[in-house]
Design an enzyme around this catalytic site. Sequence first.
Site, PDB file in Angstrom:
ATOM      1  N   ASP A   1       0.849  -1.198   0.000  1.00 52.94           N
ATOM      2  CA  ASP A   1       0.000   0.000   0.000  1.00 52.94           C
ATOM      3  C   ASP A   1       0.882   1.244   0.000  1.00 52.94           C
ATOM      4  OD1 ASP A   1      -2.340  -1.489   0.173  1.00 52.94           O
ATOM      5  OD2 ASP A   1      -2.662  -1.107   2.308  1.00 52.94           O
TER       6      ASP A   1
ATOM      7  N   ARG B   1      -1.457  -0.828  -8.401  1.00 53.22           N
ATOM      8  CA  ARG B   1      -2.831  -0.427  -8.064  1.00 53.22           C
ATOM      9  C   ARG B   1      -2.842   1.104  -8.161  1.00 53.22           C
ATOM     10  NH1 ARG B   1      -3.851  -1.010  -2.106  1.00 53.22           N
ATOM     11  NH2 ARG B   1      -4.419  -3.175  -2.494  1.00 53.22           N
TER      12      ARG B   1
END
Length: 290
Positions: free
Chosen positions: A120, A171
């Site tokens: 992340d 992402r």
Amino acid sequence: MLLDKAIARLLPVVPKPVVRVFASRYIAGAALADAVRVVRELNAAGMKATIDVLGEEITNEPAARAIAHAYLDVFAAIEREQLDANVSIKPTALGLKLSYHLCKENVGAVLAQGRFVRIDMEDATTTDDTLRLYRELRADGRENVGVVLQAYLRRTLDDVRSLAGLKPNVRLCKGIYVESPSIAYRDPESVRTSFVQCLDALLAADAYVAAATHDEKLIRAALDRGVPEFQMLLGVREDRGRELVAAGHPLRVYVPYGEQWYGYSVRRLQENPAMAGTIAKATVSRMLRL
Ligand SMILES: Cc1cc2nc3c(=O)[nH]c(=O)nc-3n(C[C@H](O)[C@H](O)[C@H](O)COP(=O)(O)OP(=O)(O)OC[C@H]3O[C@@H](n4cnc5c(N)ncnc54)[C@H](O)[C@@H]3O)c2cc1C
């Protein structure tokens, strides 16, 4: 609406039990078994998952190692239960603010089991170290790792260009942390424009891109470009997610679980200003013991 936004900013002073009630839709639960149950349901509905062990800004080494260990338990559960899931990790939960090398060691331990791991992206103080980590892992021959890029950062298109040679697994999201206008776009249209520019640049570089958004305009842009994967957060626009799956588009849902639910919950509730008025009422009722 304006009032709602003001209340959203005050969320940090709302009593934790109230936050917990309203944030429960965004979190699988406190235990790994809760995440397993939710992922099983998602899988049955044709969706994949990425599991996040909640924890961030860890302040000591044993706590960072404990989070790494918790991920090994998650992998064991994925294996045992035959779940269609991978994991998402936060560098600060694995010790980034304590030491880059501790974090890299912990990330290495999580990667060693072989399944795919998404790193992340957190606030802008971590961007350089997180991209350095990703590059070093790839240089070390790790292929089962992907990263996140945030369209709201002015630097991101340059980051896409500098990562292009690696054909990264990315992402792409808007970004959720509160950043200074000197480094981040603030108005929604500029963030969208940046998202689409980054998407185009990533696809042109032959990167694998997962479009992580609930914004209809960006979902449409991603559909037009044939992105291979959509990603959504647990508890957000679930009907739209089901529609995407019914139309044959792969969708992965972000499934957080764990005891450290507070920071993640506040970010989700701040993003959902429609909820803020309701929370304010609940807070006042609680204070007045109504
Ligand atoms: C799978 C996934 C992983 C992510 N990982 C990261 C990361 O690593 N780093 C990072 O900075 N950010 C991450 N994000 C968060 C992301 O940056 C955005 O903050 C978030 O997705 C909201 O942006 P949006 O594109 O959905 O657009 P928005 O304009 O915020 O939302 C579009 C619409 O979706 C609905 N919606 C959005 N959020 C909520 C909510 N909380 N509750 C109810 N409805 C809502 C509303 O209808 C809203 O109008 C991730 C998001 C996803 C989906």
